[in-house]
Design a protein around this motif. Structure first.
Motif, PDB file in Angstrom:
ATOM      1  N   ARG A   4       0.550  -1.162  -0.137  1.00  0.00           N
ATOM      2  CA  ARG A   4       0.237   0.166   0.016  1.00  0.00           C
ATOM      3  C   ARG A   4       1.032   1.085  -0.171  1.00  0.00           C
ATOM      4  N   LEU A   5       2.468   1.686   0.654  1.00  0.00           N
ATOM      5  CA  LEU A   5       2.773   2.651   1.232  1.00  0.00           C
ATOM      6  C   LEU A   5       4.404   2.297   0.124  1.00  0.00           C
ATOM      7  N   ASP A   6       4.492   1.738  -1.078  1.00  0.00           N
ATOM      8  CA  ASP A   6       5.032   1.403  -2.124  1.00  0.00           C
ATOM      9  C   ASP A   6       6.466   1.276  -1.258  1.00  0.00           C
ATOM     10  N   ALA A   7       6.790   0.381   0.083  1.00  0.00           N
ATOM     11  CA  ALA A   7       8.145   0.550   0.723  1.00  0.00           C
ATOM     12  C   ALA A   7       8.364  -0.940   0.756  1.00  0.00           C
ATOM     13  N   PRO A   8       9.540  -0.809   0.894  1.00  0.00           N
ATOM     14  CA  PRO A   8      10.735  -2.147   1.657  1.00  0.00           C
ATOM     15  C   PRO A   8      10.276  -2.304   2.658  1.00  0.00           C
ATOM     16  N   ILE A   9      10.518  -4.180   3.252  1.00  0.00           N
ATOM     17  CA  ILE A   9       9.598  -4.181   4.913  1.00  0.00           C
ATOM     18  C   ILE A   9      11.052  -5.300   4.951  1.00  0.00           C
ATOM     19  N   ILE A  10      11.004  -5.322   6.302  1.00  0.00           N
ATOM     20  CA  ILE A  10      12.107  -6.041   6.841  1.00  0.00           C
ATOM     21  C   ILE A  10      10.824  -6.843   8.050  1.00  0.00           C
TER      22      ILE A  10
END
Length: 355
Positions: free
Chosen positions: A205-211
């Motif tokens: 949704r936020l177009d962000a990479p995640i860990i």
């Protein structure tokens, strides 16, 4: 000399009558995400291998689970496949193999990614190979493959049509990863497939990479873990380990010190504090736990911290059909994870300064 004679990865293999060549998931220009220490350790471990001896036995084992792992790329390949070697033959009574050991595929870039297909092992097997797409036309598109949530991966290879092009994926809108630290719920239990974990929902949704630093039953606010988190360059931290604290006293003893340890090292890092969502089984204890997390938030705000946010877990499963949100009263199903993402998104969006 043919490239197939030099590099065995380019040797064709037929799956369901479709010819393919395979590349390891870490092969450039494909981009590997969710393993922040890969460049040093070269293994699919969520924590630095050198730090494992100082972790609890549970965390040491769960660090090898690949929740949050992704491989992203662009390709014009008419067919796509995965070949996976898992660390173990997993079985969970309340979570399907498509979630704990499967790989799911999304097509598209940014917030427009959409689910395409899932590959999963046959019961009792630790290796599998699956065709995820064939006969696709229309030129290059972005592809995201999500790693298993509750199993380790020894090897993951991506299969492409011969003569197809593979290039780097479209960059994320948010440049630095969002890290989620918490419980089995954070790790993804019990999503039906990897992309349905609430952390992945928010990443898309936020177009962000995640860990994903969800450690089932074992993330308990240990200070060595806070030091690891503080060592990373992040866009935001979602602190969600309330559920793993064995009792309220443990949460009192650890929550604020865990937050402060990170804040001292990362004074500008946005931190979203979340309380447990499965409140219906023990509402009074959940209220006491919520008060502990709220106190960390209130005291940070009183000290002038403008980069801290609070999400009330009592709201996360919504008002109606709350009993449809879990598989066992605790662990969310896919509906529960969507509602968690809905509830956390406004605070995380504010933390990132996203419109």
């Amino acid at each position: 000399m043919r490239i197939e004679d030099i590099d065995k990865n380019f040797a064709s293999e037929s799956i369901d009558g479709v010819d393919l060549f395979f590349l390891d998931a870490f092969t450039a220009p494909m981009e590997l995400g969710g393993f922040p220490f890969w460049a040093h350790d070269r293994v699919y471990c969520r924590l630095p291998v050198s730090s494992l001896p100082e972790q609890s036995a549970g965390v040491r084992g769960l660090a090898w689970h690949c929740s949050g792992g992704q491989v992203r790329f662009r390709t014009d390949s008419s067919a796509l496949a995965v070949r996976v070697e898992l660390s173990s033959v997993a079985h969970m009574n309340h979570m399907p193999s498509s979630g704990h050991s499967g790989v799911d595929m999304y097509i598209g870039a940014g917030a427009a990614k959409h689910y395409a297909k899932t590959a999963m092992p046959v019961a009792g097997q630790s290796r599998y190979c699956a065709l995820l797409a064939k006969g696709v036309a229309g030129g290059e598109r972005d592809v995201t493959l999500n790693f298993p949530l509750y199993n380790g991966v020894k090897r993951l290879e991506v299969g492409f049509s011969p003569q197809s092009r593979v290039s780097a994926p479209t960059p994320f809108k948010v440049g630095k990863p969002v890290l989620f630290y918490g419980s089995s719920i954070t790790q993804g239990g019990c999503a039906s497939r990897p992309g349905n974990c609430y952390c992945h929902h928010l990443g898309r949704r936020l177009d962000a990479p995640i860990i994903n630093f969800g450690f089932s039953g074992n993330a308990r606010g240990e200070l060595p873990m806070a030091a690891i988190i503080a060592s990373l360059d992040l866009s935001a931290l979602v602190l969600d380990y309330d559920h793993n604290a064995p009792n309220v006293d443990h949460l009192v003893a650890t929550h604020q010190s865990f937050f402060r340890t990170i804040r001292e090292r990362r004074p500008d890092l946005p931190v979203v504090l979340v309380t447990r969502p499965d409140v219906d089984l023990a509402p009074q204890e959940s209220e006491r736990r919520r008060a502990v997390v709220r106190q960390t938030y209130d005291e940070a705000c009183a000290a002038g911290d403008s980069r801290v946010y609070f999400v009330d877990g009592f709201t996360l499963f919504g008002r109606s059909d709350r009993d449809a949100c879990t598989v066992d009263g605790c662990h969310p199903n896919d509906l529960g994870f969507v509602r968690m993402a809905d509830g956390i998104e406004p605070a995380l969006r504010a933390a990132l300064g996203a419109s």
